[in-house]
Design a protein around this motif. Sequence first.
Motif, PDB file in Angstrom:
ATOM      1  N   LEU A   4      62.295 -70.443  28.818  1.00 28.49           N
ATOM      2  CA  LEU A   4      63.602 -70.965  29.169  1.00 28.49           C
ATOM      3  C   LEU A   4      63.719 -72.401  28.694  1.00 28.49           C
ATOM      4  O   LEU A   4      62.819 -73.209  28.924  1.00 28.49           O
ATOM      5  CB  LEU A   4      63.812 -70.908  30.682  1.00 28.49           C
ATOM      6  CG  LEU A   4      63.587 -69.554  31.353  1.00 28.49           C
ATOM      7  CD1 LEU A   4      63.706 -69.695  32.866  1.00 28.49           C
ATOM      8  CD2 LEU A   4      64.586 -68.524  30.839  1.00 28.49           C
ATOM      9  N   VAL A   5      64.824 -72.715  28.046  1.00 30.49           N
ATOM     10  CA  VAL A   5      65.082 -74.059  27.557  1.00 30.49           C
ATOM     11  C   VAL A   5      66.433 -74.514  28.082  1.00 30.49           C
ATOM     12  O   VAL A   5      67.462 -73.914  27.760  1.00 30.49           O
ATOM     13  CB  VAL A   5      65.050 -74.130  26.021  1.00 30.49           C
ATOM     14  CG1 VAL A   5      65.350 -75.543  25.552  1.00 30.49           C
ATOM     15  CG2 VAL A   5      63.687 -73.677  25.505  1.00 30.49           C
ATOM     16  N   SER A  25      64.301 -66.667  25.895  1.00 33.96           N
ATOM     17  CA  SER A  25      63.698 -65.925  24.800  1.00 33.96           C
ATOM     18  C   SER A  25      62.457 -65.209  25.312  1.00 33.96           C
ATOM     19  O   SER A  25      61.941 -65.527  26.378  1.00 33.96           O
ATOM     20  CB  SER A  25      63.337 -66.845  23.630  1.00 33.96           C
ATOM     21  OG  SER A  25      62.410 -67.840  24.032  1.00 33.96           O
ATOM     22  N   GLY A  26      61.983 -64.224  24.553  1.00 37.40           N
ATOM     23  CA  GLY A  26      60.839 -63.426  24.967  1.00 37.40           C
ATOM     24  C   GLY A  26      61.273 -62.041  25.404  1.00 37.40           C
ATOM     25  O   GLY A  26      62.044 -61.389  24.709  1.00 37.40           O
ATOM     26  N   ASP A  73      76.222 -65.382  28.847  1.00 34.82           N
ATOM     27  CA  ASP A  73      76.616 -64.868  27.548  1.00 34.82           C
ATOM     28  C   ASP A  73      75.481 -63.961  27.088  1.00 34.82           C
ATOM     29  O   ASP A  73      74.441 -64.445  26.636  1.00 34.82           O
ATOM     30  CB  ASP A  73      76.864 -65.997  26.558  1.00 34.82           C
ATOM     31  CG  ASP A  73      77.387 -65.509  25.219  1.00 34.82           C
ATOM     32  OD1 ASP A  73      77.118 -64.364  24.843  1.00 34.82           O
ATOM     33  OD2 ASP A  73      78.074 -66.298  24.538  1.00 34.82           O
ATOM     34  N   ASP A  74      75.674 -62.648  27.220  1.00 30.25           N
ATOM     35  CA  ASP A  74      74.610 -61.691  26.910  1.00 30.25           C
ATOM     36  C   ASP A  74      74.162 -61.772  25.448  1.00 30.25           C
ATOM     37  O   ASP A  74      72.967 -61.671  25.156  1.00 30.25           O
ATOM     38  CB  ASP A  74      75.067 -60.266  27.206  1.00 30.25           C
ATOM     39  CG  ASP A  74      75.239 -59.985  28.686  1.00 30.25           C
ATOM     40  OD1 ASP A  74      75.747 -58.898  29.023  1.00 30.25           O
ATOM     41  OD2 ASP A  74      74.867 -60.842  29.505  1.00 30.25           O
ATOM     42  N   ASP A  75      75.104 -61.942  24.537  1.00 29.46           N
ATOM     43  CA  ASP A  75      74.779 -61.957  23.113  1.00 29.46           C
ATOM     44  C   ASP A  75      73.904 -63.146  22.738  1.00 29.46           C
ATOM     45  O   ASP A  75      73.121 -63.070  21.789  1.00 29.46           O
ATOM     46  CB  ASP A  75      76.049 -61.966  22.268  1.00 29.46           C
ATOM     47  CG  ASP A  75      76.827 -60.675  22.378  1.00 29.46           C
ATOM     48  OD1 ASP A  75      78.048 -60.696  22.105  1.00 29.46           O
ATOM     49  OD2 ASP A  75      76.228 -59.644  22.728  1.00 29.46           O
ATOM     50  N   LYS A  76      74.025 -64.237  23.467  1.00 25.55           N
ATOM     51  CA  LYS A  76      73.258 -65.445  23.172  1.00 25.55           C
ATOM     52  C   LYS A  76      72.076 -65.645  24.115  1.00 25.55           C
ATOM     53  O   LYS A  76      71.373 -66.646  24.004  1.00 25.55           O
ATOM     54  CB  LYS A  76      74.166 -66.670  23.235  1.00 25.55           C
ATOM     55  CG  LYS A  76      75.287 -66.657  22.206  1.00 25.55           C
ATOM     56  CD  LYS A  76      76.146 -67.902  22.317  1.00 25.55           C
ATOM     57  CE  LYS A  76      77.248 -67.905  21.277  1.00 25.55           C
ATOM     58  NZ  LYS A  76      78.106 -69.116  21.390  1.00 25.55           N
ATOM     59  N   ASN A  77      71.863 -64.700  25.041  1.00 25.35           N
ATOM     60  CA  ASN A  77      70.784 -64.803  26.026  1.00 25.35           C
ATOM     61  C   ASN A  77      70.823 -66.149  26.750  1.00 25.35           C
ATOM     62  O   ASN A  77      69.795 -66.794  26.956  1.00 25.35           O
ATOM     63  CB  ASN A  77      69.419 -64.589  25.371  1.00 25.35           C
ATOM     64  CG  ASN A  77      69.275 -63.214  24.777  1.00 25.35           C
ATOM     65  OD1 ASN A  77      69.764 -62.231  25.331  1.00 25.35           O
ATOM     66  ND2 ASN A  77      68.590 -63.126  23.645  1.00 25.35           N
ATOM     67  N   THR A  78      72.012 -66.547  27.143  1.00 22.37           N
ATOM     68  CA  THR A  78      72.223 -67.872  27.710  1.00 22.37           C
ATOM     69  C   THR A  78      72.965 -67.782  29.034  1.00 22.37           C
ATOM     70  O   THR A  78      73.910 -67.004  29.172  1.00 22.37           O
ATOM     71  CB  THR A  78      73.018 -68.751  26.735  1.00 22.37           C
ATOM     72  OG1 THR A  78      72.291 -68.872  25.508  1.00 22.37           O
ATOM     73  CG2 THR A  78      73.253 -70.134  27.313  1.00 22.37           C
ATOM     74  N   VAL A  79      72.523 -68.583  29.991  1.00 19.65           N
ATOM     75  CA  VAL A  79      73.212 -68.760  31.260  1.00 19.65           C
ATOM     76  C   VAL A  79      73.710 -70.193  31.335  1.00 19.65           C
ATOM     77  O   VAL A  79      72.999 -71.129  30.952  1.00 19.65           O
ATOM     78  CB  VAL A  79      72.294 -68.424  32.448  1.00 19.65           C
ATOM     79  CG1 VAL A  79      72.905 -68.907  33.754  1.00 19.65           C
ATOM     80  CG2 VAL A  79      72.049 -66.935  32.511  1.00 19.65           C
TER      81      VAL A  79
END
Length: 123
Positions: A4-5, A25-26, A73-79
């Motif tokens: 997580l970043v 990621s991962g 954002d599911d496509d970007k794997n971002t919260v």
Amino acid sequence: QVQLVESGGALVQAGDSLRLSCVASGEISRLYSMAWFRQGPEKEREFVANIRWSDGGTDYSDSVQGRFTVYRDDDKNTVYLQMNNLKPEDTAIYYCAADFESKTQMPSWYDYWGQGTQVTVSS
């Protein structure tokens, strides 16, 4: 494992808005929930908000309810954590966390954490 970043922390004035980001990621396919916690000076780590990955269900602490919004954002794997009407008491290091098996408000249940990003709100 997931990594997580976090990013987006800044020095702002009371009443301002700010958006934090957490990129995962991962083993993304194993994610059940992601959460935001914060820790201010001389304070314990406290729950801010969480979100269930499958359907977007959320929880918020009483102190941020109505001011903060967590979304994904599911496509970007971002919260994201959208923070509005910031107050000096919101000053803290904000941490992103992830779990494979539950959605909870307890930090001990989360296995994966970001490095933290500093949010400072001046009065």
